[in-house]
Design a protein around this motif. Structure first.
Motif, PDB file in Angstrom:
ATOM      1  N   PHE A 468       0.808  -1.186  -0.037  1.00 14.60           N
ATOM      2  CA  PHE A 468       0.009   0.177  -0.247  1.00 14.60           C
ATOM      3  C   PHE A 468       0.859   1.054  -0.254  1.00 14.60           C
ATOM      4  CE2 PHE A 468      -4.126  -1.530   1.504  1.00 14.60           C
ATOM      5  CZ  PHE A 468      -4.016  -2.723   1.433  1.00 14.60           C
ATOM      6  N   ILE A 469       0.411   2.423  -1.066  1.00 20.71           N
ATOM      7  CA  ILE A 469       1.501   3.211  -1.096  1.00 20.71           C
ATOM      8  C   ILE A 469       0.613   4.788  -1.828  1.00 20.71           C
ATOM      9  CG2 ILE A 469       3.695   2.811  -2.253  1.00 20.71           C
ATOM     10  CD1 ILE A 469       3.057   3.457  -4.163  1.00 20.71           C
ATOM     11  N   GLY A 470       1.171   5.954  -0.679  1.00 22.20           N
ATOM     12  CA  GLY A 470       0.930   7.167  -0.212  1.00 22.20           C
ATOM     13  C   GLY A 470       1.347   8.186  -0.014  1.00 22.20           C
ATOM     14  N   ARG A 471       0.854   9.255  -0.586  1.00 20.00           N
ATOM     15  CA  ARG A 471       1.456  10.040  -0.240  1.00 20.00           C
ATOM     16  C   ARG A 471       0.825  11.198   1.212  1.00 20.00           C
ATOM     17  NH1 ARG A 471       6.820  12.762  -2.208  1.00 20.00           N
ATOM     18  NH2 ARG A 471       8.149  10.951  -3.673  1.00 20.00           N
ATOM     19  N   GLY A 472       1.457  11.691   2.419  1.00 22.75           N
ATOM     20  CA  GLY A 472       0.930  12.537   3.179  1.00 22.75           C
ATOM     21  C   GLY A 472       0.178  11.719   3.601  1.00 22.75           C
ATOM     22  N   LEU A 473      -1.727  13.007   3.663  1.00 23.23           N
ATOM     23  CA  LEU A 473      -2.623  11.902   4.619  1.00 23.23           C
ATOM     24  C   LEU A 473      -2.794  10.680   3.565  1.00 23.23           C
ATOM     25  CD1 LEU A 473      -5.124  15.082   4.683  1.00 23.23           C
ATOM     26  CD2 LEU A 473      -4.110  14.058   6.707  1.00 23.23           C
ATOM     27  N   ASP A 474      -2.301  10.320   2.367  1.00 22.64           N
ATOM     28  CA  ASP A 474      -2.829   9.391   2.218  1.00 22.64           C
ATOM     29  C   ASP A 474      -1.792   8.144   2.179  1.00 22.64           C
ATOM     30  OD1 ASP A 474      -4.829   9.794   0.408  1.00 22.64           O
ATOM     31  OD2 ASP A 474      -3.400  10.185  -1.724  1.00 22.64           O
ATOM     32  N   TYR A 475      -0.425   8.733   2.733  1.00 20.12           N
ATOM     33  CA  TYR A 475      -0.438   8.072   3.787  1.00 20.12           C
ATOM     34  C   TYR A 475      -0.078   7.101   4.841  1.00 20.12           C
ATOM     35  CZ  TYR A 475       3.610   6.127   6.616  1.00 20.12           C
ATOM     36  OH  TYR A 475       4.535   5.545   7.315  1.00 20.12           O
ATOM     37  N   ALA A 476      -1.422   8.082   5.372  1.00 18.06           N
ATOM     38  CA  ALA A 476      -2.047   7.914   6.770  1.00 18.06           C
ATOM     39  C   ALA A 476      -2.423   6.593   6.149  1.00 18.06           C
ATOM     40  CB  ALA A 476      -2.471   8.467   7.596  1.00 18.06           C
ATOM     41  N   ILE A 477      -3.511   6.677   5.298  1.00 17.53           N
ATOM     42  CA  ILE A 477      -4.546   5.528   4.787  1.00 17.53           C
ATOM     43  C   ILE A 477      -4.208   3.850   4.719  1.00 17.53           C
ATOM     44  CG2 ILE A 477      -5.997   5.481   3.779  1.00 17.53           C
ATOM     45  CD1 ILE A 477      -7.252   7.314   5.520  1.00 17.53           C
ATOM     46  N   ALA A 478      -2.905   4.480   3.606  1.00 17.57           N
ATOM     47  CA  ALA A 478      -2.567   3.078   3.270  1.00 17.57           C
ATOM     48  C   ALA A 478      -2.135   2.498   4.214  1.00 17.57           C
ATOM     49  CB  ALA A 478      -1.363   3.727   2.659  1.00 17.57           C
ATOM     50  N   MET A 479      -1.538   3.198   5.347  1.00 20.49           N
ATOM     51  CA  MET A 479      -1.198   2.071   6.181  1.00 20.49           C
ATOM     52  C   MET A 479      -2.154   1.454   7.179  1.00 20.49           C
ATOM     53  SD  MET A 479       2.097   2.733   7.775  1.00 20.49           S
ATOM     54  CE  MET A 479       2.062   2.494   9.547  1.00 20.49           C
ATOM     55  N   GLU A 480      -3.611   2.245   7.504  1.00 21.33           N
ATOM     56  CA  GLU A 480      -4.318   1.426   8.059  1.00 21.33           C
ATOM     57  C   GLU A 480      -4.958   0.598   6.743  1.00 21.33           C
ATOM     58  OE1 GLU A 480      -5.997   1.439  10.687  1.00 21.33           O
ATOM     59  OE2 GLU A 480      -8.136   0.659  10.852  1.00 21.33           O
ATOM     60  N   GLY A 481      -5.102   0.622   5.874  1.00 23.45           N
ATOM     61  CA  GLY A 481      -5.183   0.298   4.513  1.00 23.45           C
ATOM     62  C   GLY A 481      -5.131  -1.259   5.209  1.00 23.45           C
ATOM     63  N   SER A 482      -3.334  -1.517   5.135  1.00 28.61           N
ATOM     64  CA  SER A 482      -2.202  -1.930   5.345  1.00 28.61           C
ATOM     65  C   SER A 482      -2.906  -2.766   6.592  1.00 28.61           C
ATOM     66  CB  SER A 482      -1.105  -1.618   5.098  1.00 28.61           C
ATOM     67  OG  SER A 482      -0.312  -2.948   5.703  1.00 28.61           O
ATOM     68  N   LEU A 483      -3.076  -2.297   7.267  1.00 30.32           N
ATOM     69  CA  LEU A 483      -3.341  -2.740   8.555  1.00 30.32           C
ATOM     70  C   LEU A 483      -4.596  -3.744   8.670  1.00 30.32           C
ATOM     71  CD1 LEU A 483      -3.017  -3.690  11.586  1.00 30.32           C
ATOM     72  CD2 LEU A 483      -3.924  -1.777  12.686  1.00 30.32           C
ATOM     73  N   LYS A 484      -5.567  -3.680   8.233  1.00 29.54           N
ATOM     74  CA  LYS A 484      -7.139  -4.113   8.202  1.00 29.54           C
ATOM     75  C   LYS A 484      -7.034  -5.290   7.335  1.00 29.54           C
ATOM     76  CE  LYS A 484      -8.812  -2.347  10.782  1.00 29.54           C
ATOM     77  NZ  LYS A 484      -8.628  -1.747  11.263  1.00 29.54           N
ATOM     78  N   LEU A 485      -5.895  -5.495   6.388  1.00 31.23           N
ATOM     79  CA  LEU A 485      -5.586  -6.412   5.218  1.00 31.23           C
ATOM     80  C   LEU A 485      -5.101  -7.628   6.306  1.00 31.23           C
ATOM     81  CD1 LEU A 485      -6.765  -7.354   2.213  1.00 31.23           C
ATOM     82  CD2 LEU A 485      -4.268  -6.697   1.646  1.00 31.23           C
ATOM     83  N   LYS A 486      -4.364  -6.387   6.637  1.00 29.69           N
ATOM     84  CA  LYS A 486      -4.008  -8.566   7.359  1.00 29.69           C
ATOM     85  C   LYS A 486      -4.616  -8.733   8.084  1.00 29.69           C
ATOM     86  CE  LYS A 486       0.614  -5.297   8.327  1.00 29.69           C
ATOM     87  NZ  LYS A 486       1.498  -4.545   8.606  1.00 29.69           N
ATOM     88  N   GLU A 487      -4.906  -8.118   9.574  1.00 26.85           N
ATOM     89  CA  GLU A 487      -5.271  -8.415  10.651  1.00 26.85           C
ATOM     90  C   GLU A 487      -6.508  -9.619   9.988  1.00 26.85           C
ATOM     91  OE1 GLU A 487      -6.976  -5.793  13.468  1.00 26.85           O
ATOM     92  OE2 GLU A 487      -7.433  -4.213  11.826  1.00 26.85           O
ATOM     93  N   LEU A 488      -7.549  -8.785   9.179  1.00 27.51           N
ATOM     94  CA  LEU A 488      -8.568 -10.446   8.440  1.00 27.51           C
ATOM     95  C   LEU A 488      -7.773 -11.340   7.776  1.00 27.51           C
ATOM     96  CD1 LEU A 488     -11.079  -6.662   8.315  1.00 27.51           C
ATOM     97  CD2 LEU A 488     -11.253  -8.909   9.779  1.00 27.51           C
ATOM     98  N   SER A 489      -7.343 -11.188   6.216  1.00 29.84           N
ATOM     99  CA  SER A 489      -7.020 -11.817   5.042  1.00 29.84           C
ATOM    100  C   SER A 489      -5.376 -12.970   5.755  1.00 29.84           C
ATOM    101  CB  SER A 489      -6.097 -10.917   4.357  1.00 29.84           C
ATOM    102  OG  SER A 489      -5.100 -10.475   4.133  1.00 29.84           O
ATOM    103  N   TYR A 490      -5.242 -12.181   6.981  1.00 29.94           N
ATOM    104  CA  TYR A 490      -3.646 -12.877   6.880  1.00 29.94           C
ATOM    105  C   TYR A 490      -2.330 -12.871   5.980  1.00 29.94           C
ATOM    106  CZ  TYR A 490      -7.570 -14.603  10.266  1.00 29.94           C
ATOM    107  OH  TYR A 490      -7.947 -15.207  11.463  1.00 29.94           O
ATOM    108  N   LEU A 491      -2.821 -12.232   5.002  1.00 30.85           N
ATOM    109  CA  LEU A 491      -1.902 -12.256   4.044  1.00 30.85           C
ATOM    110  C   LEU A 491      -0.649 -10.683   3.707  1.00 30.85           C
ATOM    111  CD1 LEU A 491      -4.365 -10.794   0.773  1.00 30.85           C
ATOM    112  CD2 LEU A 491      -3.187 -13.082   1.517  1.00 30.85           C
TER     113      LEU A 491
END
Ligand code: F6R
Length: 607
Positions: A468-491
């Protein structure tokens, strides 16, 4: 984390306790048990899901109208039947359930063992039953008090004895505990939703308090024995709110509640011109104008919410701001000044690390503002100022709606601070207020666009890594999107600023590797497109999150998840929604338990 239930009244306690434990399942657990008394104490407990306990009860139902129950999340000893709570003393006359950790349990156990005690479990909790039995000389409350004096740590403990059969005695030392007041019956629980369908009137037990629960109600004292007057709190949450509604998981229901959560969190706090009223925030303009620095501290998803706050405070308010993981901050010896404002963010208000970091800030002389979803939570009681997020009970372990409410709370706070400091003018305040009021409708629109998200989920369901990549505010959202994916999908998943990719991680981008790219920050759009091209050149597959009006992205991306156009400043609130849904759908396609991902707990009340 462990859950507690207790009941005293005219009804059979067993079914009420098990029902309450079910409603606490969201806290995460690996074994469950109950004890019911009817002259003699009957204990039923089993490792694994509550269904195992129910099977045990069905084959040998215990009878009695007073009882205690527990869901355990292992800390000392494996999740086995023997280690499950409740625990009794060897005579079986005293029974205990316990949340948290007894820090000096090794020395207490050694002392009891040298006195001839034998233990049937590996837990620290069992020693409490032994100690209470040893200390009992005709007064259960005094025996509990003496046991508390001997046991170091942060915990909640609930005790029942056949010697004094119509009462439950409970103690809170940090771990949460509430009493639900019914009509001729009284409930005890670690969390309000467990008994909300029985009563709406609660007593919140505070740290270092002891409560004696009978069918007539509850009497609260300090651990040292002074009487405590406590106001009854009436909880307005709709009982429906704590159920799944029409959705197949709490998580999906909570994702869909987000527009309403935004409306609730804004209600009566923001006018069309951007003027803000925050009912439990007590500082004045002079204080706000004199703040030197803002520290934001939190863990996990709440930390990711803090990343957004940090960016807004810095970029819009020109106010130095640092977001720090609470578990790092507490040991970092930070230089927190008396003119600094510390913002501790926690959905539960009970996360041990966040509480410790908040305490550190308070001890350093900083004013402390808590952003939390739980009224009466420990964090709210530590705070000088409180900004409640009004997301309602969040049952899914993976946080969605509480996260969104944390974002909204920080926009409100930024408007409040910006007005006082003169860094947000009337024009900007009006624009942001307008945008905030439009967000619920925008999120509804995003929620309707589920088909492309499902297609994207299908395209990554068998991936071994997702970036997941992004800049500024988008980077913050990338962090959250990545955490959601790993904690739920175990990818496996990683997030990073788009500009960082070429400094190492690009080595991992090969044919077909999925990269989710956020493109809502117009000022850095071209820079992010450069990173997209770097990925494409290595055969990577781009899933973009972009505005409706972005026509360019279709030339670069393999798939585009669209959000309505809005102020870039507010875009994180909308851009996170497709990522929540993406994680949800990948986990669903992989057949996972979405509301209770493996190894995770809703409320992390140990360090
Ligand atoms: C992830 C998640 C956790 C929590 C974290 C802090 O979906 O929910 O990362 O955000 O454990 O919890 P609170 O906000 O209760 O302090």
């Amino acid at each position: 984390m462990c859950g507690i239930m207790g009941y005293v009244g005219p009804q059979e306690a067993g079914p009420i306790l098990v029902d309450g434990l079910r409603r606490l399942e969201y806290r995460g657990y690996d074994s469950a048990g109950i004890a019911v008394t009817n002259g003699a104490i009957s204990v039923r407990k089993a490792q694994g899901k509550i269904a195992n306990l129910e099977a045990l009860i069905a084959s040998d139902p215990p009878s009695g109208s007073i009882g205690i129950g527990h869901t355990r999340w292992a800390t000392h000893g494996a999740p086995t039947d023997a280690n499950a709570h409740p625990h009794t003393d060897p005579s079986g006359e005293f029974v205990v359930v316990h949340n948290g950790i007894i820090e000096n349990f090794q020395s207490l156990k050694a002392e009891l063992t040298s006195g001839g005690s034998e233990f049937v479990s590996e837990t620290d909790s069992e020693i409490l039953a032994h100690l209470i039995a040893r200390e009992y000389d005709g007064d259960l409350v005094e025996a509990v008090r003496r046991t508390v004096a001997l046991s170091e740590g942060a915990y909640a403990m609930v005790v029942m004895s056949r010697r004094e059969p119509r009462k439950i005695v409970a103690v809170r030392k940090i771990s949460p505990l509430v009493v639900g007041l019914g009509d001729g019956e009284t409930f005890l629980a670690s969390d309000i939703p467990a008994v909300l369908h029985h009563t709406r009137d609660f007593l919140i037990i505070e740290d270092d308090e002891l409560v004696v629960v009978t069918e007539e109600g509850a009497v609260i004292e300090s651990i040292s024995g002074e009487a405590v007057e406590r106001e009854v709190v009436h909880i307005d949450w709709d009982a429906e709110q704590a159920e799944k509604g029409g959705f197949d998981t709490f998580m999906l229901k909570e994702i869909h509640e987000q527009p309403a959560v935004i409306t609730e969190t804004l209600a009566s706090r923001l006018d069309q011109n951007g003027k803000v009223w925050l009912e439990d925030v007590g500082f004045d303009d002079a204080y706000a104008a004199a703040i030197d620095r803002v520290w934001i501290t939190a863990c996990g998803t709440a930390f990711h919410a803090g990343l957004i706050g940090q960016e807004i405070f810095r970029r819009v308010l020109r106010l130095p701001a640092n977001v720090e993981y609470a578990h790092e901050l507490r040991y970092a010896d930070p230089i927190i000044g008396a003119n600094d404002l510390t913002i501790a963010i926690s959905q539960s208000g009970e996360t041990a690390d966040t509480l410790a970091a908040a305490r550190l800030a308070v001890d350093s002389g900083s004013r402390m503002l808590s952003i939390t979803n739980v009224v009466g939570s420990t964090l709210s009681r530590y705070a000088d100022d409180i900004l409640y997020t009004r997301a309602g009970p969040e049952i899914s372990v993976a946080s969605t709606k509480a996260y969104m409410a944390m974002l909204i709370a920080q926009y409100l706070l930024a408007l409040r601070l910006g007005a006082a400091r003169g860094t947000v003018d009337a024009e900007l305040a009006g624009r942001v207020a307008h945008g905030l009021h439009l967000l619920p409708a925008a999120i509804e629109e995003v929620l309707e666009r589920e088909a492309p998200v499902i297609a994207a989920a299908e395209s990554i369901v068998d991936a071994s890594d997702v970036y997941f990549i992004g800049r500024g505010l988008d980077y913050a959202i990338a962090m959250e999107g990545s955490l959601k994916l790993k904690e739920l999908s175990y990818l496996h998943s990683e997030a990073m600023p788009a500009g960082e990719l070429k400094h190492g991680t690009l080595a991992l981008i090969t044919d077909g590797v999925p990269v989710v790219v956020l493109l809502t920050q117009r000022a850095v759009y071209d820079k992010v497109i450069s990173a997209v091209q770097e990925v494409k050149a290595r055969g990577g597959r781009i899933i973009a999150v972009a505005y409706d009006s972005d026509t360019e992205i279709a030339d670069h991306a393999d798939m585009v998840l669209r959000i309505p156009d809005m102020e870039d400043l507010l875009a994180p609130v909308a851009a996170v929604v497709p990522l929540q849904l993406l994680a949800y759908h990948v986990a669903r396609l992989r057949g996972h338990d979405i509301d209770q991902p493996r190894n995770l707990a809703k409320s992390v009340t140990v360090e």
